[in-house]
Design a protein around this motif. Structure first.
Motif, mmCIF file in Angstrom:
data_model
loop_
_atom_site.group_PDB
_atom_site.id
_atom_site.type_symbol
_atom_site.label_atom_id
_atom_site.label_comp_id
_atom_site.label_asym_id
_atom_site.label_seq_id
_atom_site.Cartn_x
_atom_site.Cartn_y
_atom_site.Cartn_z
ATOM 1 N N VAL A 152 17.602 54.976 37.885
ATOM 2 C CA VAL A 152 16.071 54.692 37.887
ATOM 3 C C VAL A 152 15.255 55.981 37.399
ATOM 4 N N ARG A 153 15.419 55.971 36.263
ATOM 5 C CA ARG A 153 14.488 57.067 35.353
ATOM 6 C C ARG A 153 14.332 56.811 34.148
ATOM 7 N N LYS A 154 13.747 57.591 33.215
ATOM 8 C CA LYS A 154 13.545 56.945 31.871
ATOM 9 C C LYS A 154 14.280 57.472 30.924
ATOM 10 N N GLY A 155 14.907 58.481 30.804
ATOM 11 C CA GLY A 155 15.915 59.123 30.075
ATOM 12 C C GLY A 155 15.003 60.032 29.018
ATOM 13 N N PRO A 156 15.479 60.379 27.604
ATOM 14 C CA PRO A 156 14.739 61.111 26.705
ATOM 15 C C PRO A 156 13.605 60.190 26.200
ATOM 16 N N ASN A 157 12.361 60.350 26.456
ATOM 17 C CA ASN A 157 11.395 59.607 25.886
ATOM 18 C C ASN A 157 10.073 60.433 25.320
ATOM 19 N N ARG A 158 10.297 61.809 24.751
ATOM 20 C CA ARG A 158 9.342 62.372 24.183
ATOM 21 C C ARG A 158 9.211 62.561 22.800
ATOM 22 N N VAL A 159 10.241 62.900 22.319
ATOM 23 C CA VAL A 159 10.568 63.254 20.970
ATOM 24 C C VAL A 159 10.628 62.020 20.084
ATOM 25 N N THR A 160 9.691 61.977 19.100
ATOM 26 C CA THR A 160 9.560 60.748 18.599
ATOM 27 C C THR A 160 9.386 60.874 17.140
ATOM 28 N N PHE A 161 9.261 59.878 16.173
ATOM 29 C CA PHE A 161 8.884 59.980 14.779
ATOM 30 C C PHE A 161 7.509 59.905 14.770
ATOM 31 N N PHE A 162 6.730 60.660 13.786
ATOM 32 C CA PHE A 162 5.568 60.725 13.441
ATOM 33 C C PHE A 162 4.622 60.352 14.708
ATOM 34 N N GLY A 163 4.649 60.842 15.638
ATOM 35 C CA GLY A 163 3.859 60.829 16.969
ATOM 36 C C GLY A 163 3.778 59.396 17.205
ATOM 37 N N LEU A 164 4.434 58.410 16.932
ATOM 38 C CA LEU A 164 4.530 57.075 17.485
ATOM 39 C C LEU A 164 4.888 56.816 18.948
ATOM 40 N N TRP A 176 5.498 54.436 20.847
ATOM 41 C CA TRP A 176 6.129 53.355 21.069
ATOM 42 C C TRP A 176 7.571 53.544 20.657
ATOM 43 N N LEU A 177 7.847 54.616 19.758
ATOM 44 C CA LEU A 177 9.370 55.145 19.474
ATOM 45 C C LEU A 177 9.700 56.209 20.249
ATOM 46 N N GLY A 178 9.223 56.374 21.305
ATOM 47 C CA GLY A 178 9.545 57.529 22.164
ATOM 48 C C GLY A 178 11.150 57.662 22.423
ATOM 49 N N GLY A 179 11.463 58.925 22.081
ATOM 50 C CA GLY A 179 13.077 59.236 22.435
ATOM 51 C C GLY A 179 13.729 58.882 21.128
ATOM 52 N N LEU A 180 13.354 58.373 20.049
ATOM 53 C CA LEU A 180 14.354 58.026 18.908
ATOM 54 C C LEU A 180 14.715 58.920 18.151
ATOM 55 N N ALA A 181 13.949 60.213 18.139
ATOM 56 C CA ALA A 181 14.082 61.317 17.411
ATOM 57 C C ALA A 181 14.758 62.457 18.150
ATOM 58 N N GLN A 182 15.321 62.137 19.267
ATOM 59 C CA GLN A 182 15.998 63.055 20.225
ATOM 60 C C GLN A 182 17.146 63.407 19.604
ATOM 61 N N PRO A 183 17.984 62.770 19.122
ATOM 62 C CA PRO A 183 19.438 62.999 18.467
ATOM 63 C C PRO A 183 18.967 63.826 17.265
ATOM 64 N N VAL A 184 18.168 63.603 16.428
ATOM 65 C CA VAL A 184 17.796 64.479 15.257
ATOM 66 C C VAL A 184 17.145 65.954 15.936
ATOM 67 N N ALA A 185 16.414 65.986 16.915
ATOM 68 C CA ALA A 185 15.813 67.120 17.334
ATOM 69 C C ALA A 185 17.183 68.293 17.872
ATOM 70 N N ASP A 186 17.921 67.420 18.592
ATOM 71 C CA ASP A 186 19.300 68.202 19.233
ATOM 72 C C ASP A 186 20.173 68.625 18.114
ATOM 73 N N GLY A 187 20.170 67.813 16.960
ATOM 74 C CA GLY A 187 20.998 68.326 15.742
ATOM 75 C C GLY A 187 20.559 69.691 15.284
ATOM 76 N N LEU A 188 19.162 69.535 14.975
ATOM 77 C CA LEU A 188 18.528 70.619 14.457
ATOM 78 C C LEU A 188 18.402 72.056 15.458
ATOM 79 N N LYS A 189 18.526 71.828 16.676
ATOM 80 C CA LYS A 189 18.748 72.981 17.405
ATOM 81 C C LYS A 189 20.104 73.404 17.385
ATOM 82 N N LEU A 190 21.233 72.766 17.314
ATOM 83 C CA LEU A 190 22.372 73.274 17.420
ATOM 84 C C LEU A 190 22.657 73.984 15.895
ATOM 85 N N LEU A 191 22.064 73.307 14.923
ATOM 86 C CA LEU A 191 22.084 73.897 13.760
ATOM 87 C C LEU A 191 21.763 75.380 13.673
#
Length: 358
Positions: A50-62, A64-79
């Motif tokens: 009963v929580r949202k999960g990742p919903n902040r990191v998105t593409f182009f500030g959209l 309604w696409l909240g969270g879809l860019a989270q794997p990209v952000a995680d990959g860049l962080k680890l890189l």
């Protein structure tokens, strides 16, 4: 433009170029699926809690696409993180271990049939190849723990290796039942052997249901997923065999786990759930809209089945507490292996008995 143009362009090297292109066509989408499986896991577990999960990191500030860019952000962080090698570690083996962990998870896809006539290497001993290549992954775990020169990492690698070896035996016996039923080691022929007039009732998960359950549970243990994630018992061994890894070396271990999840789910769909076959093959849907899509076999059915099995992986993590290590070993050696042996014996007797005696 047809392939003849490329054959003329590359000349004698064309077969190698074409094979490399097919490999990349499998590996690149697979890595994308691995990345977004991490997002799916966090979303599914968030929904169950009963929580949202990742919903902040998105593409182009959209939004309604909240969270879809989270794997990209995680990959860049680890890189961008520094890779730190402990001073007492064996540097060569320390770097080699993540490669040994992820290579078998990618190499096994060479014999996986995605649809009729769609497979990279259609070899007769495909199932034997999968068992042989996936068993190499345990070397990456053992070498990672030993090369780190850390007692916690070494303890985690030993526990993980013992668990993987134990459940590999039960998983292998479960697949022996499949090859007995299909009379073939070729994964494509195993799927074809599940074709019948009753749709999903002809799939192997019904007559081999005990072996199907053993395979699914052993697959969870093989991938070190909860509730069998004793290699990462934070209160005991501080994250397990990869405790000394950082940056992209840790990310590769992370990717290997999720790549193995997708591989185990795909093999489950191929060998027990009919692969690319439609569950509605028995139905008379000629007058129903989209009937051709529903009845026709294809990659879309394989994808749906893999998604369902992956959802079970995520569901188990959100539901069950971690087992004790002795409970996991007891389950593998004293429960699963005897069950698979008994069911193989029953299957052998059933197959060798003349039909008129039944």
């Amino acid at each position: 433009m047809d392939l003849t143009f490329f054959e003329q362009m590359f000349g004698a090297t064309w077969p190698a170029v074409w094979t490399l292109a097919k490999i990349m066509a499998i590996v690149i989408p697979l890595l994308g699926c691995v990345a977004y499986l991490t997002l799916l896991e966090r979303k599914v577990i968030g929904f169950m809690q009963v929580r949202k999960g990742p919903n902040r990191v998105t593409f182009f500030g959209l939004r309604w696409l909240g969270g879809l860019a989270q794997p990209v952000a995680d990959g860049l962080k680890l890189l961008l993180k520094e890779i730190i090698v402990p001073s007492g570690a064996n540097r060569f083996l320390f770097v080699l271990a993540p490669m040994l962990a992820i290579a078998p998870a990618l190499a096994a896809w060479a014999v996986v049939p995605f649809a009729p006539e769609t497979v990279l290497a259609d070899i007769d001993a495909g199932l034997l190849y999968v068992l042989a290549i996936t068993s190499m992954g345990v070397y990456g775990v053992i070498i990672a723990g030993w090369a780190s020169n850390s007692k916690y990492a070494f303890l985690g690698s030993m526990r993980s290796a013992a668990q993987i070896v134990s459940y590999e035996i039960a998983m292998g016996f479960a697949l022996v039942g499949v090859l007995m039923a299909a009379q073939s080691l070729n994964l494509g022929e195993i799927v074809v052997s599940q074709v019948g007039p009753y749709g999903f009732l002809n799939w192997f998960f019904l007559p081999l249901f005990p072996l199907f359950m053993v395979y699914v549970i052993a697959g969870v243990a093989e991938t070190n997923r909860a509730p069998f994630d004793v290699a990462e018992g934070e209160s005991e061994i501080v994250a397990g065999f990869h405790v000394e890894y950082s940056g992209m070396t840790f990310a590769i271990f992370f990717l290997a786990e999720y790549a193995n999840m997708i591989l185990v789910s795909t093999l489950c769909a191929v060998m027990f759930l009919g692969g690319w076959l439609s569950p509605f093959a028995f139905a008379a849907l000629n007058d129903v809209p989209l009937a051709a899509w529903l009845v026709a076999p294809g990659f879309h059915w394989l994808a749906v089945k893999v998604f369902c099995v992956l959802f079970v992986f995520l569901w188990l993590r959100a539901t069950f507490p971690r087992y004790r290590y002795d409970q996991i070993m007891r389950l593998g050696w004293k429960v699963f292996i005897p069950i698979t042996l008994v069911w193989i014996f029953v299957l052998a007797v059933w197959m060798m008995t003349p039909w008129w005696l039944w």
